[in-house]
Design an enzyme around this catalytic site. Structure first.
Site, PDB file in Angstrom:
ATOM      1  N   PHE A   1       0.736  -1.284  -0.104  1.00 15.70           N
ATOM      2  CA  PHE A   1      -0.151  -0.026   0.132  1.00 15.70           C
ATOM      3  C   PHE A   1       0.844   1.312   0.083  1.00 15.70           C
ATOM      4  CE2 PHE A   1      -2.153   3.640   1.762  1.00 15.70           C
ATOM      5  CZ  PHE A   1      -3.545   3.630   0.891  1.00 15.70           C
TER       6      PHE A   1
ATOM      7  N   ASP B   1       9.375   2.988   2.097  1.00 17.49           N
ATOM      8  CA  ASP B   1       8.183   3.791   2.248  1.00 17.49           C
ATOM      9  C   ASP B   1       7.864   3.545   3.978  1.00 17.49           C
ATOM     10  OD1 ASP B   1       5.914   4.683   2.788  1.00 17.49           O
ATOM     11  OD2 ASP B   1       4.677   3.909   1.009  1.00 17.49           O
TER      12      ASP B   1
ATOM     13  N   LYS C   1       2.314  11.034   7.174  1.00 18.21           N
ATOM     14  CA  LYS C   1       1.357  10.794   8.520  1.00 18.21           C
ATOM     15  C   LYS C   1       2.111  11.317   9.632  1.00 18.21           C
ATOM     16  CE  LYS C   1      -1.155   6.731   6.900  1.00 18.21           C
ATOM     17  NZ  LYS C   1      -0.836   6.038   5.880  1.00 18.21           N
TER      18      LYS C   1
END
Ligand SMILES: *Cc1c(COP(=O)(O)O)cnc(C)c1O
Length: 408
Positions: free
Chosen positions: A147, A232, A261
């Site tokens: 993802f 990531d 985030k």
């Protein structure tokens, strides 16, 4: 002045969304109105322990005082310049983030998906200008179950039919290999490969932790092949796993790290590509940009986030409380939990499907004052703010145990 009387109930607000809000989410039926630290409160004043923390966007809890103060101070002086001009907060942000990660240069963006897109663009340009890959032939190797966000290019290399279906035609230039399989990775890498892009731990896939040695192997394969290793760390990074970056568990230094985030402190979207100088140096004026990337408010909040991480206090909390989380989950195995994967304050918990779907378990936990989110099928994800106390964590695990015992 008295506060206006609140006339709309949770149920009313949920109903009101239905005709006017795109249905791209299926939230639990809780309407949050206030939050502080590890706790959120709904419209009716019910309190819930937040065991999701905005998918790790709230690593420092809701409204951490140091972050709120940094944001307030910045709101009172300067909020946006665009990159047409310098702003007085950006140098410090870039310096501190480079120092925190041990890398050289920072490309500030806003959302996680933008950091991924930027990483892909930079890797391709690096392949053409530095590695010498023929024009438009660069490939990027990614892992199944990944993802990385929701843009058209990013869903082009997703293996989730829901994320891809109906959104083609897709961007070419990606090769998908099984996660945690070094032989497959090695076979997919060749002279056209610009980069290997992976999550050090696959969060959305259910907190999948690769075997010890996988990340070192990825580093070795990419070094031998002369391509970049891009990690990531948008969800795994910034303290979540007990280290600043999840790659540190294997003492590995990628060529580029993608952050997002938690970098925005739960206040504003802040993301970045942080990389070796040779990599980010391929960008020259006009070739890439963002109106909001590196804005003074984002830079001030991002700098305050880095400041919180500099002492190692949050990383240590995540590591120590991770033991409490692991022990609590171990005690539930065979009692409704089939198995789990955990690192630091992050766990994917496979619930016995006979007891309920992940969604049903999440709903039952919500009714008992605990907020979590399911991932796939019967897996729920636990990712509390790193400010959670051992007592709060034990209480949440106790409630999970009850929910699994009661069965409904
Ligand atoms: C959330 C996430 C993204 C995308 O971030 P957005 O801010 O939602 O665009 C990318 N990669 C990983 C690993 C993520 O968890």
């Amino acid at each position: 002045m008295t506060a206006p009387v609140r006339t709309r109930s949770s149920a009313d607000l949920i109903r009101a969304e239905e005709p006017v809000l795109a249905h791209n989410y299926h939230p639990l039926p809780v309407v949050v109105a206030r939050a502080e630290g590890t706790w959120v409160e709904d419209v009716e004043g019910r309190r819930y322990l937040d065991m999701l923390a905005g998918y790790s966007a709230l690593n420092f809890g809701h409204r951490h005082p140091a972050l709120i103060e940094a944001a307030h101070r910045q709101l009172d002086t300067l909020t946006l310049t665009s990159r047409a001009f310098h702003n007085d907060r950006l140098a410090e942000f870039a310096e501190s983030l480079a120092e925190l990660t041990g890398l050289d240069m920072v490309l500030p963006m806003n959302t996680g998906a933008e950091a991924v897109e930027s990483g892909i663009k930079v890797a391709r340009k690096w392949a053409y200008e530095v590695k010498g890959v023929p024009a438009d032939r660069a490939t990027i190797v990614v892992a199944a179950g990944n993802f990385h966000g929701r843009t058209t290019t990013i869903v082009s290399f997703s293996t989730d039919p829901e994320a891809r279906g109906g959104f083609g035609p897709f961007t070419p230039g990606f090769r998908v290999v099984p996660y945690n399989d070094l032989a497959a990775l090695e076979a997919a890498v060749d002279e056209t490969t610009a980069a290997v892009l992976i999550e050090p731990i696959q969060g959305e896939a259910g907190v999948l932790i690769p075997d010890e040695g996988y990340l070192r192997g990825v580093r070795e394969v990419t070094r031998r092949a002369g391509c970049l290793f891009i990690a990531d760390e948008i969800q795994s990074g910034l303290g979540r796993t007990g280290r600043t970056l999840a790659v540190e568990h294997e003492d590995v230094m990628p060529d580029a790290v993608l952050l997002g985030k938690a970098l925005g402190g739960g206040i504003v979207p802040v993301s970045a590509v942080v990389a070796r100088r040779e990599v980010l140096s391929v960008l020259r004026p006009g070739e890439h940009g963002s109106t909001f990337g590196g804005n003074p408010l984002a830079a001030a909040v991002g700098s305050a986030v880095v400041e919180l991480l500099r002492t190692g206090e949050f990383q240590q909390r995540a590591a120590e409380l991770g033991v409490v989380l692991r022990d609590g989950l171990t005690a539930l195995v065979g009692r409704g939990v089939l198995g789990f994967r955990a690192r630091g304050l992050w766990a994917g918990v496979d619930i016995d499907p006979a007891i309920g779907t992940g969604r049903e378990i999440s709903r039952r936990l919500m009714d008992r004052g605990i907020l979590v989110k399911d991932t796939h099928g019967s897996t729920i994800r636990l990712a509390p703010p790193l400010t959670v106390t051992a007592a709060e964590l034990r209480s949440a695990l106790g409630t999970l145990g009850e929910v699994l015992r009661v069965g409904s």
